[in-house]
Design a protein around this motif. Structure first.
Motif, PDB file in Angstrom:
ATOM      1  N   ALA A 264      -0.201   2.134 -30.873  1.00  0.00           N
ATOM      2  CA  ALA A 264      -1.091   2.780 -29.899  1.00  0.00           C
ATOM      3  C   ALA A 264      -2.428   3.146 -30.544  1.00  0.00           C
ATOM      4  O   ALA A 264      -3.491   2.992 -29.919  1.00  0.00           O
ATOM      5  N   SER A 265      -2.398   3.626 -31.795  1.00  0.00           N
ATOM      6  CA  SER A 265      -3.639   4.006 -32.486  1.00  0.00           C
ATOM      7  C   SER A 265      -4.546   2.795 -32.709  1.00  0.00           C
ATOM      8  O   SER A 265      -5.760   2.864 -32.526  1.00  0.00           O
ATOM      9  N   ILE A 266      -3.943   1.662 -33.105  1.00  0.00           N
ATOM     10  CA  ILE A 266      -4.732   0.457 -33.369  1.00  0.00           C
ATOM     11  C   ILE A 266      -5.302  -0.109 -32.074  1.00  0.00           C
ATOM     12  O   ILE A 266      -6.487  -0.488 -32.005  1.00  0.00           O
ATOM     13  N   LEU A 267      -4.489  -0.157 -31.012  1.00  0.00           N
ATOM     14  CA  LEU A 267      -4.966  -0.675 -29.720  1.00  0.00           C
ATOM     15  C   LEU A 267      -6.089   0.191 -29.163  1.00  0.00           C
ATOM     16  O   LEU A 267      -7.063  -0.334 -28.609  1.00  0.00           O
ATOM     17  N   GLN A 268      -5.966   1.496 -29.328  1.00  0.00           N
ATOM     18  CA  GLN A 268      -7.026   2.395 -28.864  1.00  0.00           C
ATOM     19  C   GLN A 268      -8.344   2.100 -29.571  1.00  0.00           C
ATOM     20  O   GLN A 268      -9.411   2.075 -28.942  1.00  0.00           O
ATOM     21  N   HIS A 269      -8.269   1.849 -30.871  1.00  0.00           N
ATOM     22  CA  HIS A 269      -9.484   1.557 -31.631  1.00  0.00           C
ATOM     23  C   HIS A 269     -10.071   0.197 -31.223  1.00  0.00           C
ATOM     24  O   HIS A 269     -11.295   0.053 -31.092  1.00  0.00           O
ATOM     25  N   LEU A 270      -9.215  -0.779 -31.005  1.00  0.00           N
ATOM     26  CA  LEU A 270      -9.685  -2.111 -30.585  1.00  0.00           C
ATOM     27  C   LEU A 270     -10.343  -2.067 -29.212  1.00  0.00           C
ATOM     28  O   LEU A 270     -11.351  -2.743 -28.969  1.00  0.00           O
ATOM     29  N   ARG A 271      -9.789  -1.297 -28.311  1.00  0.00           N
ATOM     30  CA  ARG A 271     -10.368  -1.199 -26.965  1.00  0.00           C
ATOM     31  C   ARG A 271     -11.691  -0.447 -26.973  1.00  0.00           C
ATOM     32  O   ARG A 271     -12.607  -0.768 -26.226  1.00  0.00           O
ATOM     33  N   LYS A 272     -11.778   0.556 -27.859  1.00  0.00           N
ATOM     34  CA  LYS A 272     -13.015   1.332 -27.936  1.00  0.00           C
ATOM     35  C   LYS A 272     -14.137   0.536 -28.577  1.00  0.00           C
ATOM     36  O   LYS A 272     -15.304   0.638 -28.186  1.00  0.00           O
ATOM     37  N   TYR A 273     -13.773  -0.300 -29.572  1.00  0.00           N
ATOM     38  CA  TYR A 273     -14.775  -1.103 -30.291  1.00  0.00           C
ATOM     39  C   TYR A 273     -14.392  -2.578 -30.161  1.00  0.00           C
ATOM     40  O   TYR A 273     -13.891  -3.203 -31.098  1.00  0.00           O
ATOM     41  N   SER A 274     -14.630  -3.115 -28.997  1.00  0.00           N
ATOM     42  CA  SER A 274     -14.208  -4.496 -28.693  1.00  0.00           C
ATOM     43  C   SER A 274     -14.960  -5.536 -29.507  1.00  0.00           C
ATOM     44  O   SER A 274     -14.531  -6.693 -29.584  1.00  0.00           O
ATOM     45  N   GLN A 275     -16.074  -5.141 -30.140  1.00  0.00           N
ATOM     46  CA  GLN A 275     -16.855  -6.091 -30.931  1.00  0.00           C
ATOM     47  C   GLN A 275     -16.248  -6.364 -32.298  1.00  0.00           C
ATOM     48  O   GLN A 275     -16.700  -7.254 -33.034  1.00  0.00           O
ATOM     49  N   LEU A 276     -15.215  -5.605 -32.684  1.00  0.00           N
ATOM     50  CA  LEU A 276     -14.589  -5.794 -33.995  1.00  0.00           C
ATOM     51  C   LEU A 276     -13.991  -7.187 -34.125  1.00  0.00           C
ATOM     52  O   LEU A 276     -13.399  -7.726 -33.189  1.00  0.00           O
ATOM     53  N   ARG A 277     -14.137  -7.747 -35.337  1.00  0.00           N
ATOM     54  CA  ARG A 277     -13.634  -9.101 -35.592  1.00  0.00           C
ATOM     55  C   ARG A 277     -12.795  -9.186 -36.870  1.00  0.00           C
ATOM     56  O   ARG A 277     -12.434 -10.267 -37.312  1.00  0.00           O
ATOM     57  N   GLY A 278     -12.504  -8.023 -37.462  1.00  0.00           N
ATOM     58  CA  GLY A 278     -11.704  -8.046 -38.680  1.00  0.00           C
ATOM     59  C   GLY A 278     -11.153  -6.682 -39.040  1.00  0.00           C
ATOM     60  O   GLY A 278     -11.748  -5.652 -38.710  1.00  0.00           O
ATOM     61  N   PHE A 279      -9.991  -6.676 -39.707  1.00  0.00           N
ATOM     62  CA  PHE A 279      -9.345  -5.459 -40.187  1.00  0.00           C
ATOM     63  C   PHE A 279      -9.023  -5.586 -41.671  1.00  0.00           C
ATOM     64  O   PHE A 279      -8.606  -6.650 -42.137  1.00  0.00           O
TER      65      PHE A 279
END
Length: 379
Positions: A264-279
């Motif tokens: 849930a924490s990772i999905l929340q971050h991905l949805r908030k910053y949809s421009q991310l392309r790497g972890f």
């Protein structure tokens, strides 16, 4: 000079040249032998007495004390050296790998190994350490719990207290800054630089580090080094680049609850910053969950989304930083034996890491091949 006298006497006791109850050279004899003042000779003897290695009796002289930690190699009837090991868990692949190499290397050298798990519990760790000492275990390799609540106790063991000699103890994988002492760890900063450099070159600043709270040396070093890579590249490190997963309240919960919370924490971050392309994932547990979070967001790891993990998650398209576990364990054992023999010189060793590239294949062939060959073999 008093340190030289002290070390020479240390060596004579550790080697068995001087045994329990033996009289050691007197203050006047040391003055004559080393050409030093009476004060210098007295300081050397007082230092050994303070550490519980000798007993000074007025009018009779100084004698070697009984120490529960000292060993003698000269008696063929001596029992094997006993080594303790305490790990936070027995469930993770990393802990199992450490234990495997400890068993292998201790058997090879005829050391008796006692291994237990603290379950990341401060009280359990303290109880295990006390049990080892009372049972005559001569030294311990410690993978400490995530908090530092045991620091005062561990610090007393490392430094000695009053007439009690220091207890041989070596940290592995992570260490407690406030206690001092020796440690053997991976070069976390170097590994994080490798990960950050790869991601910045591959997809630029649209990357984030996924990590647990900065409550131990390992996570802190990996996080700090990742941020430094941004500074070196003259890029701003913003909330987009930082995803902290506050798992501390879940350490004693079921694995299923932990997975759900991390996901849930990772999905929340991905949805908030949809421009991310790497972890960059600070450990393999996070990487394994992040892999499926990325897929849930309709992205493909290794194709349109880059993931680098510290330690292997064994997933296609997820690159990782490889630690040299065997070398770490061998160094920890060697250093502990040195302490058991009386040399408590503080040593800090960082073992280099390497970057492993994993192809983005539709099957797990490469991951399985790596798993079968093992982390210390190159293919």
């Amino acid at each position: 000079m008093y340190k030289k006298i002290q070390q020479d006497l240390f060596n004579m006791i550790a080697s068995g040249q001087l045994r329990e109850g033996d009289r050691i050279p007197s203050q006047s004899e040391l003055v004559e032998q080393y050409y030093v003042s009476a004060i210098t000779a007295k300081n050397a003897l007082n230092s050994l007495a303070d550490r519980g290695l000798i007993t000074r009796i007025r009018g009779k002289g100084s004698f070697v004390s009984k120490s529960p930690y000292s060993i003698s190699r000269t008696d063929s009837n001596d029992r094997p050296i006993s080594i303790g090991a305490i790990f936070p868990s027995a469930s993770s692949l990393i802990d199992q790998t450490y234990m495997m190499y400890l068993n292998e290397l201790c058997q090879k050298n005829n050391y008796r190994l006692y291994s237990c798990c603290s379950q990341e519990n401060v009280r359990t760790e303290k109880e295990l350490l006390n049990q080892y000492i009372k049972s005559g275990v001569q030294g311990t390799i410690l993978f400490p719990v995530v908090t530092e609540m045991n620091s005062p106790m561990i610090s007393r063991l490392i430094r000695g207290c009053g007439t009690t000699a220091p207890y041989p103890l070596v940290f592995i994988d992570r260490y407690l800054e406030t206690t001092g002492g020796s440690y053997i760890i991976s070069d976390n900063r170097q590994g994080s630089r490798l990960a950050a450099d790869y991601l910045l070159n591959a997809v630029g600043e649209q990357i984030a580090i996924l990590h647990f709270p900065l409550c131990n040396s390992t996570v802190t070093e990996r996080y700090d080094s990742f941020r430094e890579a941004f500074a070196n590249a003259r890029l701003h490190f913003t909330p987009k680049n930082d995803c902290m997963i506050d798992d501390l309240r879940l350490l004693d919960k079921s694995n299923e609850n932990r997975i759900e919370y991390i996901m849930a924490s990772i999905l929340q971050h991905l949805r908030k910053y949809s421009q991310l392309r790497g972890f960059f994932c600070a450990n393999a547990e996070i990487a394994q969950i992040a892999y499926y979070a990325v897929i849930q967001m309709k992205r493909t790891p290794g194709v349109d989304f880059e993931i680098v993990s510290f330690d292997p998650p064994y997933l296609p398209g997820v690159h990782f930083i490889q630690q040299d576990y065997r070398t770490m364990v061998q160094n920890a054992i060697d250093l502990l034996i040195t302490q058991i023999r009386g040399d408590f010189t503080v040593v800090h060793t960082r073992i280099p890491t390497s970057f492993i590239y994993m192809d983005a294949q539709p099957t797990h062939t490469q991951s399985l091949r790596y798993l079968i060959k093992g982390p210390n073999q190159i293919y």
